[in-house]
Design an enzyme around this catalytic site. Structure first.
Site, short mmCIF file in Angstrom:
data_model
loop_
_atom_site.label_atom_id
_atom_site.label_comp_id
_atom_site.label_asym_id
_atom_site.label_seq_id
_atom_site.Cartn_x
_atom_site.Cartn_y
_atom_site.Cartn_z
N GLU A 44 0.86 -1.18 0.00
CA GLU A 44 0.00 0.00 0.00
C GLU A 44 0.90 1.23 0.00
OE1 GLU A 44 -2.40 0.36 3.55
OE2 GLU A 44 -3.25 2.29 2.93
N ASP A 88 -5.00 9.80 9.74
CA ASP A 88 -3.72 9.26 10.21
C ASP A 88 -3.31 9.81 11.56
OD1 ASP A 88 -2.70 7.40 8.20
OD2 ASP A 88 -2.87 9.12 6.86
#
Ligand SMILES: Cc1ncc(COP(=O)(O)O)c(C=O)c1O
Lengths: 400, 267
Positions: free
Chosen positions: B58, B69
């Site tokens: 990824e 995040d």
């Protein structure tokens, strides 16, 4: 620019249900007499509404054109318009069974308002604030803490308002069950832009009725400063269908280069950020650009989506005032009207000084003073290079 | 893992993906950031992850404000951007990583995609050899979500939805109509990194997902140890690790060390 649909709900799926619940609570509240009565009571008996519409008689004479009125939102409890959408959201949070409200803040005004409402309604409160803004607005941090809120510094990115929004969103995603995120402007995912506008549009309704009483007519122009846009759309919304110029004033900062201002008129391009589609200051690569303004509350890269709509339809005029024009406008209205405005609001006042002289004497301008200047005491002192204030700080430091 | 339902990567992804895996053992998707620690080093990171046993890579294209995040990845993205990472440079990284023989899934946020233009972006990642795309802040049923979905479908790129325990069944059903590739299921509500405490509702949630959709379920957020991987293997078809590698890279100047980290996770 092709016609864009601004707004939307561009957020991770984990927020979907929370937002659906909020939409439902908001739609219910709109129709619910009990909610309306509670909200109206708090606005009147806690915040002190209606706020005065001041006829700026001496300023009008000095400027020599349109009659100038000032809608003084700074007369609200906690000193700015922000308390209005905080009260609305605080009541919704309680209805949703939330125990905590969280908020981002730039100038600290929204943070203070949220902390105040949390204390009033008996909710726990956490406020996220960029460390750069904490430095610029320390007195408000102190007030939030006195009000029982926890202030969490955000140490990454530009360490200003947009980063505080990011951090609040992150905390929210980790605490969806207990926390309501009280977004401080007309931005973020659906229903926030509409919801905060709904609460804030009382500003425009009051302007209409107060001016009706005094002048028996509509204003020719309504002017407000624009950060995310809550005081602006709140002032404008009731006049959208009327023949009234709507002028939003952004932060022109110190120049037109990237990082020198926060004006979407100068450099905003369509993007998708922090849950909504609108105009953003960004690079060719789609990275969000740094912004600058002397006023922390306007130091933000995105424009509220409903304002972006009005701008796209050419219903809204956008312009900007420079840092130094804002400071000069504070001084002008302090001396001519006895009103010390917040640096954010002073951007609108700077525009008044530019347009009033060009308008006929029988025309009327209403400028919204979104907040009073107490919170900017230290910034003013520095901007005016006030030596005695410096000495006072030294003394105060010694005494501490 | 539901052994009988295990799919080959060929089935998960576009038929052009040639890799096959044995059924019965979950796959591992290893996350990395294009441009972290630097552009050339990030290519080496990918290579090391493949060597260490990753099945899918990824690649995150850094964005200035990564909403989903945690601090580990957010700060690394900020550093990558400071050192000059751009979407164009990230595409070069993706192209190189795609030659390592494992499927590449691109992850980024909506604004860089939108800025480049959805068709242009999808064409670019497709040409670079990516097989899937994750955009956590763009639900399918938004104006630009629809357009992203249609463009991905036409290009044979799997647009992978990110869901979390707590997403209601009705919502999963709506998403299932358009989901391709696999589900990216977070171990809990929240952001990447942070704690390894997985939601107690996770197994039940995955069960619900399986009752609605045949797509494989990838599970990640907070995967830090072999034990985490083992635990998640009981419910996941694909286990995802991300912050753990970024944290390793932060501690050590030698990028090849992530090979060891990777190995230690899958044992
Ligand atoms: C006094 C004042 N005015 C204006 C603003 C800008 O916000 P908005 O554009 O949402 O009114 C702020 C934000 O902190 C503020 O404190």
């Amino acid at each position: 620019m092709t016609h864009e649909t601004f707004g939307g709900a561009y957020v991770p799926e984990m927020l979907w249900k929370t937002l659906q619940d909020l939409i439902a609570a908001f739609e219910n509240a709109k129709k619910d007499k009990v909610f309306q009565a509670e909200f109206a009571d708090l606005l009147k008996n806690f915040s002190g509404r209606p706020t005065p519409l001041i006829f700026a008689e001496r300023a009008t004479k000095r400027l020599g054109g349109a009659k100038v009125y000032l809608k003084n939102e700074g007369a609200n409890h906690t000193g700015a318009h922000k308390i209005t959408h905080c009260l609305g959201q605080g009541l919704l949070a309680k209805r949703l069974g939330k125990k905590m409200i969280i908020a981002e803040t730039g100038a600290g005004q929204h943070g203070v308002a949220t902390a105040t409402v949390a204390a009033k309604l008996g909710l726990e409160c956490i406020v996220f604030m960029g460390s750069e803004d904490i430095r610029r607005q320390r007195p408000n941090v102190f007030l939030m803490e006195r009000l029982g809120a926890k202030v969490v510094p955000v140490e990454y990115g530009s360490k200003t308002l947009k980063d505080a929004v990011n951090e609040a969103l992150k905390f929210w995603m980790e605490n969806l069950d207990k926390a309501h995120y009280c977004i401080g402007s007309v931005l973020g995912p659906k229903p926030y832009p509409e919801m905060n506008r709904y609460f804030q549009s009382i500003i425009g309704r009051e302007i209409r009725s107060e001016l009706q009483e005094r002048e028996a007519k509509l204003p020719n122009a309504v002017i407000a400063c624009v950060g995310g846009g809550s005081n602006a759309i709140g002032s404008f919304h009731d006049f959208i269908k009327d023949d009234v110029r709507l002028i939003g004033v952004e932060a022109g900062g110190v120049g037109k280069k990237v990082g020198q201002h926060a004006s979407r008129k100068i450099a905003g391009r369509v993007g998708i950020f922090q849950g909504y589609k609108s105009l953003f200051l960004q690079t060719d690569d789609g990275q969000i650009s740094p912004t600058h303004s002397i006023s922390a509350g306007l130091d933000y890269p995105g424009l509220g989506p409903e304002l972006a709509d009005l701008y796209q339809e050419a219903r809204l005029e956008l312009t900007y005032a420079l840092d130094k024009e804002a400071v000069a406008a504070v001084d002008f209205f302090a001396k001519s009207e006895g009103v010390i405005s917040a640096l954010e609001s002073a951007h609108a006042l700077a525009e008044v000084r530019k347009v009033a002289p060009k308008m006929p004497k029988d025309s009327i301008i209403v400028a919204t003073i979104s907040g009073r200047g107490d919170k900017d005491l230290f910034n003013f002192a520095r901007a005016f290079k006030d030596k005695s204030f410096r000495d006072f700080l030294k003394d105060e430091y010694e005494r501490y | 893992m539901k052994g009988t339902k295990t799919k080959t990567l060929e089935e998960i992804f576009h038929p052009s993906t040639t890799l096959r895996v044995k059924s019965g053992k979950p796959l591992f998707m290893a996350h990395m950031i294009a441009g972290y620690p630097t552009i050339p080093e990030s290519v080496q990171v990918a290579k090391a992850l493949v060597k260490g046993g990753a099945d899918i890579i990824e690649v995150q294209i850094p964005f200035s404000d990564p909403m989903a995040d945690g601090p580990t990845i957010a700060v690394a993205c900020e550093e990558a951007l400071k050192k000059g990472a751009t979407v164009a440079k990230a595409l070069v990284v993706i192209k190189k990583v795609a030659t390592f023989g494992k499927p590449v899934v691109v992850m980024t946020y909506m604004n860089p995609v939108y800025r480049m233009g959805i068709p242009k972006f999808i064409e670019a990642i497709s040409k670079a050899g990516a097989t899937g795309l994750i955009v956590p802040d763009c639900p399918f049923d938004t104006q630009d979500g629809w357009s992203l979905l249609a463009t991905c479908k036409a290009a044979g790129i799997a647009l992978i939805p990110v869901v979390s325990p707590g997403v209601p069944k009705e919502r999963l059903k709506t998403l299932a109509k358009d989901a391709t590739g696999f589900w990216y299921c977070t171990t809990r509500q929240g952001i990447t990194g942070a704690t390894s405490v997985f939601a107690s509702a996770l197994p039940g949630f995955i069960k619900t997902m399986r009752s609605i959709s045949e797509l494989p379920v990838a599970v990640g957020f907070g995967v830090k140890s072999r034990k985490d991987v083992k635990d998640l293997s009981k419910v996941a078809d694909i286990v995802i690790g991300g912050s753990v590698f970024v944290a390793t890279l932060k501690r050590s100047k030698k990028v090849l060390i992530v090979e060891k980290t990777m190995r230690s996770l899958i044992g």
